[in-house]
Design a protein around this motif. Structure first.
Motif, PDB file in Angstrom:
ATOM      1  N   CYS A 179       0.962  -1.611   0.230  1.00 35.66           N
ATOM      2  CA  CYS A 179      -0.020   0.338  -0.033  1.00 35.66           C
ATOM      3  C   CYS A 179       1.110   1.113   0.187  1.00 35.66           C
ATOM      4  O   CYS A 179       1.326   1.502   1.081  1.00 35.66           O
ATOM      5  CB  CYS A 179      -0.839  -0.666   1.068  1.00 35.66           C
ATOM      6  SG  CYS A 179      -1.842   1.307   1.288  1.00 35.66           S
ATOM      7  N   PRO A 180       0.207   1.822  -1.027  1.00 36.39           N
ATOM      8  CA  PRO A 180       1.870   3.282  -1.160  1.00 36.39           C
ATOM      9  C   PRO A 180       1.177   4.554   0.354  1.00 36.39           C
ATOM     10  O   PRO A 180       2.268   5.112   0.228  1.00 36.39           O
ATOM     11  CB  PRO A 180       1.743   3.729  -2.730  1.00 36.39           C
ATOM     12  CG  PRO A 180      -0.150   3.134  -3.226  1.00 36.39           C
ATOM     13  CD  PRO A 180      -0.132   1.700  -2.217  1.00 36.39           C
ATOM     14  N   GLN A 181      -0.044   4.000   0.287  1.00 42.15           N
ATOM     15  CA  GLN A 181      -0.114   5.383   1.447  1.00 42.15           C
ATOM     16  C   GLN A 181      -0.238   4.521   2.814  1.00 42.15           C
ATOM     17  O   GLN A 181      -0.399   5.242   3.454  1.00 42.15           O
ATOM     18  CB  GLN A 181      -1.992   5.528   1.468  1.00 42.15           C
ATOM     19  CG  GLN A 181      -1.960   6.238  -0.150  1.00 42.15           C
ATOM     20  CD  GLN A 181      -1.334   7.618  -0.417  1.00 42.15           C
ATOM     21  OE1 GLN A 181      -0.725   7.692  -0.957  1.00 42.15           O
ATOM     22  NE2 GLN A 181      -1.607   8.505   0.122  1.00 42.15           N
TER      23      GLN A 181
ATOM     24  N   VAL B 257      -2.856   0.509   4.945  1.00 39.69           N
ATOM     25  CA  VAL B 257      -3.568  -1.090   5.215  1.00 39.69           C
ATOM     26  C   VAL B 257      -2.766  -0.535   6.324  1.00 39.69           C
ATOM     27  O   VAL B 257      -2.058  -1.384   6.649  1.00 39.69           O
ATOM     28  CB  VAL B 257      -3.055  -2.052   4.492  1.00 39.69           C
ATOM     29  CG1 VAL B 257      -3.692  -3.081   5.307  1.00 39.69           C
ATOM     30  CG2 VAL B 257      -3.728  -1.721   2.725  1.00 39.69           C
TER      31      VAL B 257
ATOM     32  N   MET C 269     -12.728  -4.411  -3.703  1.00 40.71           N
ATOM     33  CA  MET C 269     -12.542  -2.861  -3.575  1.00 40.71           C
ATOM     34  C   MET C 269     -14.554  -2.259  -4.007  1.00 40.71           C
ATOM     35  O   MET C 269     -14.642  -2.434  -4.587  1.00 40.71           O
ATOM     36  CB  MET C 269     -12.030  -2.115  -5.193  1.00 40.71           C
ATOM     37  CG  MET C 269     -10.897  -2.428  -4.812  1.00 40.71           C
ATOM     38  SD  MET C 269      -9.503  -1.972  -2.831  1.00 40.71           S
ATOM     39  CE  MET C 269      -9.723  -0.278  -3.757  1.00 40.71           C
TER      40      MET C 269
ATOM     41  N   CYS D 216      -3.670  -3.184  -3.494  1.00 40.75           N
ATOM     42  CA  CYS D 216      -4.139  -3.589  -2.379  1.00 40.75           C
ATOM     43  C   CYS D 216      -4.679  -5.309  -2.597  1.00 40.75           C
ATOM     44  O   CYS D 216      -4.105  -6.358  -2.561  1.00 40.75           O
ATOM     45  CB  CYS D 216      -4.563  -3.537  -0.515  1.00 40.75           C
ATOM     46  SG  CYS D 216      -5.561  -2.420  -0.933  1.00 40.75           S
TER      47      CYS D 216
ATOM     48  N   THR E  67      -8.151  -1.244   6.976  1.00 39.51           N
ATOM     49  CA  THR E  67      -7.525   0.096   6.379  1.00 39.51           C
ATOM     50  C   THR E  67      -8.318   1.291   7.229  1.00 39.51           C
ATOM     51  O   THR E  67      -9.390   1.531   7.084  1.00 39.51           O
ATOM     52  CB  THR E  67      -8.582   0.267   4.636  1.00 39.51           C
ATOM     53  OG1 THR E  67      -8.789  -1.264   4.368  1.00 39.51           O
ATOM     54  CG2 THR E  67      -7.802   1.061   3.958  1.00 39.51           C
TER      55      THR E  67
ATOM     56  N   CYS F 105      -6.208   5.976   2.260  1.00 42.82           N
ATOM     57  CA  CYS F 105      -6.303   5.694   1.729  1.00 42.82           C
ATOM     58  C   CYS F 105      -7.249   6.719   0.656  1.00 42.82           C
ATOM     59  O   CYS F 105      -7.663   7.079   0.355  1.00 42.82           O
ATOM     60  CB  CYS F 105      -7.875   4.480   1.362  1.00 42.82           C
ATOM     61  SG  CYS F 105      -8.284   4.062   0.313  1.00 42.82           S
ATOM     62  N   ILE F 106      -6.154   6.454  -0.695  1.00 40.47           N
ATOM     63  CA  ILE F 106      -7.005   6.689  -2.178  1.00 40.47           C
ATOM     64  C   ILE F 106      -7.333   5.800  -2.896  1.00 40.47           C
ATOM     65  O   ILE F 106      -7.386   6.475  -4.628  1.00 40.47           O
ATOM     66  CB  ILE F 106      -5.314   7.943  -2.858  1.00 40.47           C
ATOM     67  CG1 ILE F 106      -4.315   7.062  -2.624  1.00 40.47           C
ATOM     68  CG2 ILE F 106      -5.004   8.636  -1.498  1.00 40.47           C
ATOM     69  CD1 ILE F 106      -3.808   6.907  -3.822  1.00 40.47           C
ATOM     70  N   GLY F 107      -7.140   4.989  -2.774  1.00 41.32           N
ATOM     71  CA  GLY F 107      -8.208   3.835  -3.897  1.00 41.32           C
ATOM     72  C   GLY F 107      -7.131   3.884  -5.082  1.00 41.32           C
ATOM     73  O   GLY F 107      -8.050   3.055  -6.174  1.00 41.32           O
ATOM     74  N   CYS F 108      -6.653   3.066  -4.323  1.00 42.32           N
ATOM     75  CA  CYS F 108      -5.308   2.994  -5.935  1.00 42.32           C
ATOM     76  C   CYS F 108      -5.437   1.431  -6.451  1.00 42.32           C
ATOM     77  O   CYS F 108      -4.868   0.952  -7.470  1.00 42.32           O
ATOM     78  CB  CYS F 108      -4.525   3.202  -5.841  1.00 42.32           C
ATOM     79  SG  CYS F 108      -3.381   1.840  -4.536  1.00 42.32           S
ATOM     80  N   HIS F 109      -6.372   0.631  -5.870  1.00 43.25           N
ATOM     81  CA  HIS F 109      -6.578  -0.773  -5.872  1.00 43.25           C
ATOM     82  C   HIS F 109      -5.724  -1.500  -5.635  1.00 43.25           C
ATOM     83  O   HIS F 109      -5.696  -2.959  -5.862  1.00 43.25           O
ATOM     84  CB  HIS F 109      -6.895  -1.182  -7.592  1.00 43.25           C
ATOM     85  CG  HIS F 109      -8.447  -0.783  -8.292  1.00 43.25           C
ATOM     86  ND1 HIS F 109      -8.836  -2.005  -7.744  1.00 43.25           N
ATOM     87  CD2 HIS F 109      -8.986   0.124  -7.777  1.00 43.25           C
ATOM     88  CE1 HIS F 109     -10.410  -1.558  -7.584  1.00 43.25           C
ATOM     89  NE2 HIS F 109     -10.398  -0.416  -7.533  1.00 43.25           N
TER      90      HIS F 109
HETATM   91  S1  SF4 Z   1      -6.743   0.749  -2.271  1.00 44.44           S
HETATM   92 FE1  SF4 Z   1      -5.819  -0.201  -0.932  1.00 44.44          FE
HETATM   93  S2  SF4 Z   1      -3.373   0.105  -1.456  1.00 44.44           S
HETATM   94 FE2  SF4 Z   1      -4.294   1.406  -2.545  1.00 44.44          FE
HETATM   95  S3  SF4 Z   1      -4.542   3.348  -0.919  1.00 44.44           S
HETATM   96 FE3  SF4 Z   1      -6.167   2.223  -0.260  1.00 44.44          FE
HETATM   97  S4  SF4 Z   1      -5.267   0.949   1.027  1.00 44.44           S
HETATM   98 FE4  SF4 Z   1      -3.745   1.249   0.102  1.00 44.44          FE
END
Ligand code: SF4
Ligand SMILES: Cc1cc2nc3c(=O)[nH]c(=O)nc-3n(C[C@H](O)[C@H](O)[C@H](O)COP(=O)(O)OP(=O)(O)OC[C@H]3O[C@@H](n4cnc5c(N)ncnc54)[C@H](O)[C@@H]3O)c2cc1C
Ligand code: SF4
Length: 481
Positions: free
Chosen positions: A434-436, A439, A477, A466, A455, A460-464
């Motif tokens: 997870c870049p943010q 998790v 997601m 994870c 989470t 979370c920026i919702g990048c998928h």
């Molecule tokens: S979608 Fe998953 S990987 Fe992306 S920022 Fe949110 S928790 Fe982290």
């Protein structure tokens, strides 16, 4: 679940077809006894040698018990629908194997024809090849029609055992027979003569009315219906004809439970269609496999529990198997959520009454392989059990188990191949990738199976990512598509 349970069993021992149908070289009796004891020791009362419908009536059971589960199997073999079937020397596969497994049969006739093509017919022919024919007996009794039984003293005496000619016939061509391919191959190797694509026309008898052969012809199959090929009739000389063309329940004395075809009709949840407190499962609803019957029992126990608690039955889930339940898991670990005070709150992140990051998809979904991140797994070949192949020359008197069970080490290795579809197996991929750093691991004292990561939605920026790197498909997601 805490209920008092009584098993009524017509036979002198428990086990059903596992003891009185399937030969011991396939379901070893010491293992069977162990498994049965493991269940009975939990406090189940057993009444052996009691046939319901004869020794005790359905009305008596209804008066004494709150629920009745019918697991009476398909004990009655179907007779061959051809002229001559009533002759001395004709018997069903179920009768043959029952007599053999009771220990009443030490020998069979010199020439046996088994009509079938499924697993039962293979078992009959294979047992016959193992038993062989005992010559010059001091004394014998006829058991059933044409199966010869000897006393144990006879067998340990100076008897001579010789091989028998066993022919197995099937309506379907050999490669399309319903018996498992491995069983078919073993039977051929052990010297069973298998004839595919043939149908019986008549059982032949001698002047004394005893079986002396069977007339057959070649056939083609139109769906499940055999169509005879003209001018292809032939005969096989034999002393016994065994019909192994299917089984049905013996519902004598059981009132209107019989659907007219020798089976019990059920509704979802294994509730019998007839009678308010009746349930049914296993072969009596549809003959299949041991694991199927055991699964029916497990689900029926849940439905009966519910019926006894509320008098009604909930709808069963679409995927009707044993489901993981996080609430139950938390309850067992003394981690159950606190009471919901029903007041107005903004967000639930800090509330202990809510379960976060968890959605129970198990009752509605099977996790498709596309949801797994398969790159995480090494390609591990399936472990195979060692098989002992017995040749036609060695089969006489050989009742050794043919498929060796896994050793503990092999069983563990096989378990390790499990990809834990749909269930977090605590690999940390989501935490690492997870870049943010959104998790996070659940604090140790709050962890349970199925609650290992959460989470932080503020981060979370919702990048998928994870979800993409989760090997098991556990992360879904919510707003993805
Ligand atoms: S979608 Fe998953 S990987 Fe992306 S920022 Fe949110 S928790 Fe982290
Ligand atoms: C020859 C043969 C080989 C098979 N091989 C395999 C195999 O290799 N693998 C596999 O998975 N499956 C196999 N099967 C299928 C498997 O045996 C059945 O699916 C399974 O045993 C069904 O279990 P059940 O509890 O429904 O019935 P059963 O095992 O038939 O048990 C029913 C029990 O109810 C008792 N009973 C019947 N009526 C009454 C009554 N009125 N009162 C009291 N007791 C009664 C019977 O005595 C019996 O003990 C085989 C079946 C046969 C016949
Ligand atoms: S949610 Fe998936 S990626 Fe994260 S620890 Fe569990 S199995 Fe691994």
């Amino acid at each position: 679940m805490g209920h008092g349970v009584v098993i009524f069993e017509a036979n002198e021992e428990l086990g059903g077809m596992m003891r009185y149908g399937i030969p011991s070289y396939r379901t070893p009796r010491d293992m069977l006894a162990f498994e049965i004891d493991r269940i009975i020791e939990t406090g189940v009362e057993v009444r052996l040698g009691v046939r319901v419908g004869k020794d005790v009536s359905v009305a008596e059971l209804e008066g004494s018990f709150d629920a009745i589960f019918w697991a009476i199997g398909a004990q009655k073999g179907r007779p061959l629908p051809v002229p001559g079937w009533e002759a001395d020397g004709c018997l069903t596969g179920a009768e043959f194997l029952d007599a053999f497994n009771h220990g009443w049969v030490f020998s069979t006739a010199k020439r046996i024809v088994v009509v079938g093509g499924g697993d039962t017919s293979i078992d009959v022919a294979s047992v016959a090849r193992r038993l062989g024919h005992v010559t010059t007996p001091h004394r014998h009794d006829t058991i059933g029609h044409g199966v010869v039984g000897y006393t144990a003293q006879d067998v340990t005496g100076s008897l001579r055992r010789e091989g028998v000619r066993a022919t197995l016939t099937s309506l379907f061509p050999i490669e399309k027979m319903t018996a498992a391919e491995r069983e078919r191959e073993d039977a051929l190797r052990e010297g069973v003569d298998i004839r595919g694509g043939v149908m019986p026309i008549a059982v032949l008898t001698n002047a004394q009315g005893i079986v002396c052969g069977i007339r057959l012809c070649e056939c083609t199959m139109q769906g499940a219906r055999p169509v005879p090929k003209p001018d292809t009739e032939f005969e096989i000389a034999c002393d016994i004809v065994v019909s192994a063309i299917g089984q049905m329940g013996d519902l004598e004395g059981l009132g209107d439970l019989d659907n007219g075809k020798g089976f019990i009709e059920i509704e979802p949840g294994y509730k019998a269609r007839k009678g308010t407190k009746h349930f049914a499962g296993g072969d009596i609803i549809r003959p299949h496999l041991l694991t199927t019957a055991i699964g029916h029992g497990r689900i029926a126990a849940e439905t009966i529990n519910q019926f006894l608690a509320s008098g009604s039955l909930d709808k069963r889930p679409k995927v009707d198997v044993h489901h993981f339940n996080l609430l139950e898991e938390l309850h067992q670990r003394n981690l159950k959520p606190t009471k919901y005070d029903a007041g107005q709150v903004r967000g639930t992140a800090d509330s202990q009454w809510a379960i976060h990051n968890y959605e129970d998809r198990s009752t509605s979904q099977i996790i498709p392989h596309r949801a797994l991140f398969k790159g995480h797994f090494k390609n591990e070949q399936r472990g195979k059990r060692t098989e002992i192949h017995i040749s036609a020359d060695d089969v006489l008197g050989n009742f050794e188990e043919r498929i060796q069970a896994f050793s503990e080490k092999q069983a563990i290795r096989e378990g390790e191949r499990c990809m834990s579809c749909g269930m977090c197996f605590e690999c940390d991929n989501c935490v690492i990738y997870c870049p943010q750093t959104a998790v996070k691991r659940v604090p140790k004292k709050e962890r349970a199976v199925g609650r290992y990561v959460y989470t932080d939605y503020d981060m979370c920026i919702g990048c998928h990512i994870c979800a993409d790197v989760c090997p098991t498909g556990y992360i879904q997601m919510g707003l993805g598509e």
